[in-house]
Structures are given as structure tokens and as C-alpha cells.
Design a protein around this motif. Sequence first.
Motif, PDB file in Angstrom:
ATOM      1  N   GLY A  31       7.016   5.577   9.629  1.00  0.00           N
ATOM      2  CA  GLY A  31       6.553   4.446   8.731  1.00  0.00           C
ATOM      3  C   GLY A  31       6.677   2.994   9.361  1.00  0.00           C
ATOM      4  N   THR A  32       6.252   2.057   8.687  1.00  0.00           N
ATOM      5  CA  THR A  32       6.452   0.878   9.105  1.00  0.00           C
ATOM      6  C   THR A  32       7.822   0.487   9.409  1.00  0.00           C
ATOM      7  OG1 THR A  32       6.738  -0.270   6.829  1.00  0.00           O
ATOM      8  CG2 THR A  32       4.441   0.082   7.716  1.00  0.00           C
ATOM      9  N   ASP A  33       8.775   1.044   8.972  1.00  0.00           N
ATOM     10  CA  ASP A  33      10.335   0.647   9.238  1.00  0.00           C
ATOM     11  C   ASP A  33      11.159   1.727   9.776  1.00  0.00           C
ATOM     12  OD1 ASP A  33      10.402   2.608   7.113  1.00  0.00           O
ATOM     13  OD2 ASP A  33      11.759   1.680   6.279  1.00  0.00           O
ATOM     14  N   GLY A  34      10.208   2.730  10.667  1.00  0.00           N
ATOM     15  CA  GLY A  34      10.787   3.593  11.679  1.00  0.00           C
ATOM     16  C   GLY A  34      10.495   4.871  11.099  1.00  0.00           C
ATOM     17  N   TRP A  35      11.282   5.848  11.822  1.00  0.00           N
ATOM     18  CA  TRP A  35      11.363   7.370  11.545  1.00  0.00           C
ATOM     19  C   TRP A  35      12.059   7.539  10.308  1.00  0.00           C
ATOM     20  CZ3 TRP A  35       7.932  10.548  13.504  1.00  0.00           C
ATOM     21  CH2 TRP A  35       7.322  10.489  14.792  1.00  0.00           C
ATOM     22  N   ARG A  36      11.544   8.464   9.585  1.00  0.00           N
ATOM     23  CA  ARG A  36      12.464   8.880   8.289  1.00  0.00           C
ATOM     24  C   ARG A  36      12.203  10.490   8.170  1.00  0.00           C
ATOM     25  NH1 ARG A  36      14.832   4.832   8.500  1.00  0.00           N
ATOM     26  NH2 ARG A  36      14.510   3.151   7.205  1.00  0.00           N
TER      27      ARG A  36
ATOM     28  N   ASP B 298      12.369  10.064   3.428  1.00  0.00           N
ATOM     29  CA  ASP B 298      11.289   9.458   2.741  1.00  0.00           C
ATOM     30  C   ASP B 298      11.563   9.484   1.398  1.00  0.00           C
ATOM     31  OD1 ASP B 298       9.368   8.217   4.724  1.00  0.00           O
ATOM     32  OD2 ASP B 298       8.500  10.420   4.944  1.00  0.00           O
ATOM     33  N   ASP B 299      10.909   8.655   0.618  1.00  0.00           N
ATOM     34  CA  ASP B 299      10.680   8.792  -0.961  1.00  0.00           C
ATOM     35  C   ASP B 299      10.346   9.960  -1.319  1.00  0.00           C
ATOM     36  OD1 ASP B 299      11.552   6.090  -1.137  1.00  0.00           O
ATOM     37  OD2 ASP B 299       9.613   5.125  -1.098  1.00  0.00           O
TER      38      ASP B 299
END
Length: 129
Positions: free
Chosen positions: A111-116, A31-32
Motif C-alpha cells: 500500500g501507500t504506507d508499505g507492505w501489510r 490490512d483492514d
Amino acid sequence: MDEQQIRQLLEHDYAAAIGSGDLDRYVSLYDDDVIWSIPNAPDAKDRDGIRRVMGGVLQKVSQEVDITIDDLSVIGEHAVVMAVARGTATPHGTDEVRSFALRVMWALRRGTDGWRINRQVGTPKPDTS
């Protein structure tokens, strides 16, 4: 489905990114707003921090790692994973292979693009294979 995606991320994608030495691939797993801590290195609080620290590590050593997940709990959009990471590190330009074992705890967020990976803490673990 969530457990399968998380196992893919950690047991395969994470291990492959480290083994390949691909820093961009490794950093993309986080994640960021990550908090990241590995032994004998400064903590990082964002992807750029991970890039600085892990980039230095990967410039010095090649690594192979095998992740064994001991516990995986999914709670809504979050997950907590306890695992053991066993592997080897070989300093570049040498034949010296060093074994290591870490107890790792990951907190993940979907998140919207998968797990981080959102949080990572690794501590040395005596290798009792």
C-alpha cells in the motif's frame, strides 16, 4: 528492495510484536480487509477480529517466535510467503513452556504506507527442528 522489506516485516516486526505482547503493534501489521486464521481459534476477517482473538491469546500466554522464510514471491503489488514459525508459549503464572511449530502462508499487499499482511493461514507442523 521488496524482499528485504517483507523479510523485515515478518522475520523481525512480526516476531517482535508477538514477543513483546504488544497487541497494537501486532494488529498494525495487517490490512483492514485481512483474512486471518491460526490453529484452535476463530478466523478473523478484519483488524478488530484479530484484536479480539489475539488479545485473548496474549492475555493468557507469553510467546516467542522465530520465523524462517522458505519461499518468497513478489508479483507486482502482491507477495506470497511460505514460512515456518517455531516458538514457545508460556501460560502466565506458570513456568510451563510449550513449544510449537506452524507452517504459515502469508499473502501481502503493498500500500501507500508499505507492505501489510492481507491473508494469513497457519497450520500445526510437527517440530522436526
